[in-house]
Design a protein around this motif. Structure first.
Motif, mmCIF file in Angstrom:
data_model
loop_
_atom_site.group_PDB
_atom_site.id
_atom_site.type_symbol
_atom_site.label_atom_id
_atom_site.label_comp_id
_atom_site.label_asym_id
_atom_site.label_seq_id
_atom_site.Cartn_x
_atom_site.Cartn_y
_atom_site.Cartn_z
ATOM 1 N N ASP A 156 0.866 -1.178 0.000
ATOM 2 C CA ASP A 156 0.000 0.000 0.000
ATOM 3 C C ASP A 156 0.904 1.229 0.000
ATOM 4 O OD1 ASP A 156 -3.094 0.726 1.379
ATOM 5 O OD2 ASP A 156 -1.559 2.233 1.086
ATOM 6 N N LEU A 159 0.580 4.237 2.839
ATOM 7 C CA LEU A 159 0.890 3.817 4.209
ATOM 8 C C LEU A 159 2.319 3.312 4.324
ATOM 9 C CD1 LEU A 159 -2.400 2.082 5.316
ATOM 10 C CD2 LEU A 159 -1.628 4.397 5.676
ATOM 11 N N LEU A 200 1.419 -0.195 10.978
ATOM 12 C CA LEU A 200 1.153 0.138 9.582
ATOM 13 C C LEU A 200 2.263 -0.371 8.670
ATOM 14 C CD1 LEU A 200 -0.339 3.696 9.857
ATOM 15 C CD2 LEU A 200 -1.488 1.535 9.433
ATOM 16 N N TRP A 229 1.522 -3.948 8.104
ATOM 17 C CA TRP A 229 0.359 -4.220 7.262
ATOM 18 C C TRP A 229 0.601 -3.801 5.828
ATOM 19 C CZ3 TRP A 229 -3.186 -1.296 4.467
ATOM 20 C CH2 TRP A 229 -4.303 -2.031 4.027
ATOM 21 N N ASN A 281 2.517 -5.779 2.885
ATOM 22 C CA ASN A 281 1.871 -6.900 2.216
ATOM 23 C C ASN A 281 2.807 -8.109 2.132
ATOM 24 O OD1 ASN A 281 -0.102 -8.293 1.092
ATOM 25 N ND2 ASN A 281 -0.287 -7.101 -0.787
ATOM 26 N N LEU A 341 3.641 -8.645 8.359
ATOM 27 C CA LEU A 341 2.329 -8.611 8.993
ATOM 28 C C LEU A 341 2.395 -9.257 10.371
ATOM 29 C CD1 LEU A 341 -0.641 -7.872 8.586
ATOM 30 C CD2 LEU A 341 -1.015 -10.258 8.048
#
Lengths: 194, 343
Positions: free
Chosen positions: B75, B78, B140, B143, B146, B151
């Motif tokens: 992302d 972020l 963040l 996350w 990816n 994660l």
């Protein structure tokens, strides 16, 4: 128009704008982050109201503790990015079905919320000025009034939080491990209906 | 006209603190490697500069020239934002930490200036608020990368920080009860002098359990060994910053070391009497402050290279079933003590 008004409108605009974007977002992670931004702006408003203690508590409790839990849950429920899109597409499709249990639960929550809102607005409407000037900054004064004058509202709020917690547990157990959900017929399903 | 000497001094102080914080990260990288080498009977860095002292600079130059990589499925927004949140929170937290007595800089100023960027009357809570914000950088990053390793690192870190923040806050509360103030400079001022002219009036003697809980929770908050789960190399490659390279990786590193310095400085202010100490006049108190912070930082590094990492369930069980009850008991006993004996 004095110069003090500018930060007020700035923080107010951020708070309202971010809150609106929270519900306009498709990705739950961005919703969470925008909600944090909204809380930050609220905290700025508290500082403008000469209530630094409330401002900092707002950050610690809401933006810090609670939103981290939100983020944690959002990440845990649908971790990879692609699945979020899939989930949304599936939910928006014709097969969308919220089970009766969830619907009843939602209605109960909504009614509770409206009742609390009406109660709070009618009961405390005339006393908004009860907190006089300097006492807001004193931690002792806040604690005392919280546990004496506002004790009932305080306890009612804690019950509301308990309700939300039960709701979270129900939602988090969306996919039962052993086939049948432990709580019987109203068990929500993740897949499309047969 | 509005550039008064006091304002200039305040701005200079802010800039000074900012630069020193960045420097402290570089120094800590060197100290970490040297102490690790000492404990493991190795040489450590010794090629760049005398005794390897220029090693941090070489590291920074290397990081700056590395290619900035981003996973294709990350992302974008972020991924870029996460290291910025981490570094900003780390630097901002030090703003409310006082590190010296009031001074006029040898008579240069008309009114004394406290060696602190911002003397907020709810300083301890501000510190706590910023610490709770710094979690987002890690989460963040985990996350948005990816990647499974990232994660898992991010998830572990959020669980860990939530668990240990409670004990951290409760340990702070004990000191707050004693000092009856939320201002860090008030807390430090209260620890001036000595009992029976021998024992310094430091809170660590009144709150030994609180101090231990604070230190343990502080290590967990800064994700240091033996609580370095978010980046457990053997299990998660590099945890939440697996996918980061170049300067964005450096920012996470910077944040980690600055957080260490901040926790040490706060522990010094709350429990070890801040800049108060024997032999030195009040105006030279910052030397005592540096000595104490340095001692705690050395202890940190020492811990890292001495203790093996906990298992994840042990970490959670320890935090919730041992540390938290101890912290609560400590708070209750302290409250009772303040109420009945007026400590």
């Amino acid at each position: 128009m004095t110069i003090d008004v500018i930060p007020f409108y700035l923080f107010g605009a951020i708070a309202v704008g971010a809150s609106l974007l929270v519900i306009a977002q498709r990705s739950p992670i961005y919703s969470v982050l925008l909600l944090i931004a909204s809380f930050g702006a609220l905290s700025g408003l508290y500082v403008l109201l000469d209530a630094p203690f409330v401002a900092v508590i707002q950050i610690i409790v809401y933006a810090g503790a609670i939103m981290v839990l939100f983020l944690f849950v959002v990440m845990l429920l649908n971790a990879p990015h692609e699945e979020i899109e899939e989930d949304l597409a599936r939910e928006a499709g014709p097969h969308r079905s919220a089970s009766t249990g969830l619907k009843v639960f939602g209605v109960v929550l909504a009614v509770l919320f409206v009742v609390e809102l009406v109660w709070a607005l009618t009961r405390r409407g005339g006393e908004s000025g009860a907190f006089g000037g300097a006492s807001v900054t004193s931690v002792g004064a806040i604690g005392r009034s919280l546990f004496t004058d506002y004790a009932f509202a305080f306890e009612v709020t804690s019950v509301l939080i308990l309700v939300a917690m039960v709701g979270a547990v129900v939602l988090a157990h969306r996919e039962p491990v052993g086939g049948k959900a432990p709580w019987g017929e109203g068990a929500p399903r993740s897949g499309p209906p047969e | 006209m509005f550039m008064t000497p006091l304002l200039i001094a305040q701005l200079g102080l802010t800039l000074f603190v900012f630069i020193m914080l960045l420097n402290s990260a570089a120094v800590m990288v060197y100290v970490e490697r040297k102490v690790a080498a000492l404990l493991q009977q190795r040489m450590g860095p010794y090629l760049v500069g005398p005794k390897g002292l220029l090693q941090p600079i070489a590291d920074v130059v290397k990081l700056m020239f590395k290619e900035e990589l981003r996973p294709a499925a990350a992302d974008r927004l972020l991924f870029a934002l996460a290291p910025i949140i981490s570094a900003t929170a780390a630097i901002a937290a030090f703003a409310v930490v006082p590190f010296g007595a009031e001074t006029t800089f040898f008579g240069l100023l008309d009114e004394p200036l406290r060696l602190q960027v911002a003397d907020v009357n709810v300083a301890i809570l501000v510190l706590f608020a910023i610490a709770s914000m710094s979690v987002y950088g890690v989460v963040l990053a985990g996350w948005s990368s990816n990647s499974k390793y990232s994660l898992l690192g991010g998830l572990r870190s959020s669980a860990q920080m939530i668990s240990y923040e409670l004990s951290y806050g409760l340990a702070l509360a004990g000191v707050l009860l004693l000092a009856n103030s939320l201002s860090l400079s008030d807390v430090v001022d209260r620890q001036a002098g000595a009992w029976f002219h021998v024992i310094p009036r430091w809170h660590v003697f009144l709150q030994p359990i609180g101090f231990v809980v604070f230190m343990i929770a502080g290590i967990a908050e800064t994700n240091r060994a033996p609580f370095d789960f978010p980046e457990a190399e053997q299990e998660l490659v590099a945890g939440y910053h697996t996918e980061y390279s170049s300067m964005s990786f450096a920012m996470f590193f910077l944040a980690e070391y600055i957080n260490m310095v901040t926790v040490s400085a706060v522990a010094t202010d709350l429990f070890l009497g801040g800049w108060h100490g024997p032999f030195l006049p009040e105006s030279m108190g910052w030397i005592w402050f540096l000595v104490k912070v340095g001692a705690i930082l050395f202890f940190y590094v020492w811990m890292r290279w001495t203790l093996p990492r906990f298992r994840y369930d042990q970490l959670m069980a320890f935090g919730w079933k041992i540390l938290l009850p101890i912290a609560v008991l400590n708070l209750i006993v302290t409250a009772a003590g303040v109420l009945y004996f007026g400590l």
